[in-house]
Design a protein around this motif. Structure first.
Motif, short mmCIF file in Angstrom:
data_model
loop_
_atom_site.label_atom_id
_atom_site.label_comp_id
_atom_site.label_asym_id
_atom_site.label_seq_id
_atom_site.Cartn_x
_atom_site.Cartn_y
_atom_site.Cartn_z
N MET A 1 -2.37 2.80 4.01
CA MET A 1 -3.76 3.46 4.24
C MET A 1 -5.01 3.13 3.72
SD MET A 1 -3.87 7.54 2.97
CE MET A 1 -3.48 7.38 1.39
N GLN A 2 -5.91 3.27 4.59
CA GLN A 2 -7.32 2.73 4.13
C GLN A 2 -8.09 4.00 3.44
OE1 GLN A 2 -8.64 -0.37 4.59
NE2 GLN A 2 -6.50 -0.84 4.83
N SER A 3 -9.38 3.78 2.96
CA SER A 3 -10.03 4.78 2.33
C SER A 3 -10.52 5.69 3.23
CB SER A 3 -11.23 3.94 1.52
OG SER A 3 -11.95 3.07 2.55
N ASN A 5 -9.26 7.38 5.25
CA ASN A 5 -8.01 8.38 5.16
C ASN A 5 -7.89 9.22 4.00
OD1 ASN A 5 -7.40 7.90 7.91
ND2 ASN A 5 -5.92 6.22 7.00
N ILE A 6 -8.93 9.13 2.93
CA ILE A 6 -8.73 9.72 1.60
C ILE A 6 -8.79 11.22 1.68
CG2 ILE A 6 -11.17 9.88 0.97
CD1 ILE A 6 -10.38 9.05 -1.67
N GLU A 9 -5.20 12.24 2.40
CA GLU A 9 -4.41 12.11 1.27
C GLU A 9 -4.40 13.39 0.22
OE1 GLU A 9 -1.42 10.35 -0.73
OE2 GLU A 9 -1.89 9.97 1.08
N ALA A 21 0.91 10.87 -4.51
CA ALA A 21 -0.19 10.13 -3.83
C ALA A 21 0.02 8.75 -3.86
CB ALA A 21 -1.59 10.55 -4.55
N GLN A 22 -0.48 7.91 -2.74
CA GLN A 22 -0.54 6.59 -2.72
C GLN A 22 -1.73 6.05 -3.15
OE1 GLN A 22 0.55 5.43 1.22
NE2 GLN A 22 2.42 6.55 1.35
N ILE A 24 -4.94 4.00 -2.61
CA ILE A 24 -5.81 3.74 -1.35
C ILE A 24 -6.34 2.49 -1.32
CG2 ILE A 24 -7.30 4.78 0.30
CD1 ILE A 24 -6.36 7.57 -0.79
N LYS A 26 -8.83 -0.54 -0.49
CA LYS A 26 -10.10 -0.78 0.06
C LYS A 26 -10.15 -1.35 1.53
CE LYS A 26 -12.62 -1.14 -4.38
NZ LYS A 26 -13.42 -1.39 -5.13
N ASN A 27 -11.18 -0.86 2.32
CA ASN A 27 -11.19 -1.82 3.49
C ASN A 27 -12.19 -2.79 3.43
OD1 ASN A 27 -14.05 -0.97 3.81
ND2 ASN A 27 -13.38 1.12 4.83
#
Length: 152
Positions: A1-3, A5-6, A9, A21-22, A24, A26-27
């Motif tokens: 998952m990328q930031s 999508n915060i 989450e 929670a996973q 996250i 950074k992209n």
């Protein structure tokens, strides 16, 4: 998952208190900015390996370095890093004339007409046998440089 999508989450956590929670990651853009904050522009050549170590793959999207580099210069943020990123992009993707055009733009914004001219010429050379969406800009800027010797 990328930031990016915060929000999703956070919604999962709010809607389900048992949700774990996973972390996250950074992209790529965030990682580039982190690297820029930690190192001087002279270390830009190490950015590629840094990104590869962080995300497990090479930089393959030319637009990221292009966008950040031009933003650093045009926004008056950090021109050393801006030029370094644009140069790195041409090193990673030497056959992409659009990147050479962008490097020319960066140098022109900084008032370095000679380097701008060299890079616009390189962009045109690379556009000879391809669909060249950047050629009009390179040609226009070369004429501008030639006709305005006092251009800054």
């Amino acid at each position: 998952m990328q930031s990016e999508n915060i929000g999703w989450e956070i919604a999962k956590v709010v809607m389900n208190p048992l949700h774990q929670a996973q972390v996250i990651p950074k992209n790529v853009s965030e990682l580039i900015y982190d690297f820029m904050r930690a190192y001087p522009a002279e270390k830009s050549i190490q950015l590629h390996d840094f990104i590869k170590n962080q995300i497990g793959e090479s930089l393959n999207d030319t637009s990221i370095l292009n966008r950040i580099g031009l933003t650093q210069i045009s926004g008056g943020l950090n021109s050393d890093w801006g030029i370094a990123l644009l140069n790195l992009n041409t090193m990673l993707f030497p056959d992409d004339g659009n990147l050479w055009d962008s490097l020319g733009e960066g140098y022109l914004l900084l008032g370095d007409k000679e380097n701008a001219r060299l890079n616009f010429k390189k962009a045109l050379e690379l556009g000879q046998e391809k669909e060249c969406h950047w050629c009009k800009n390179s040609q226009k800027k070369l004429i501008l440089i030639q006709s305005n010797p006092n251009l800054n």
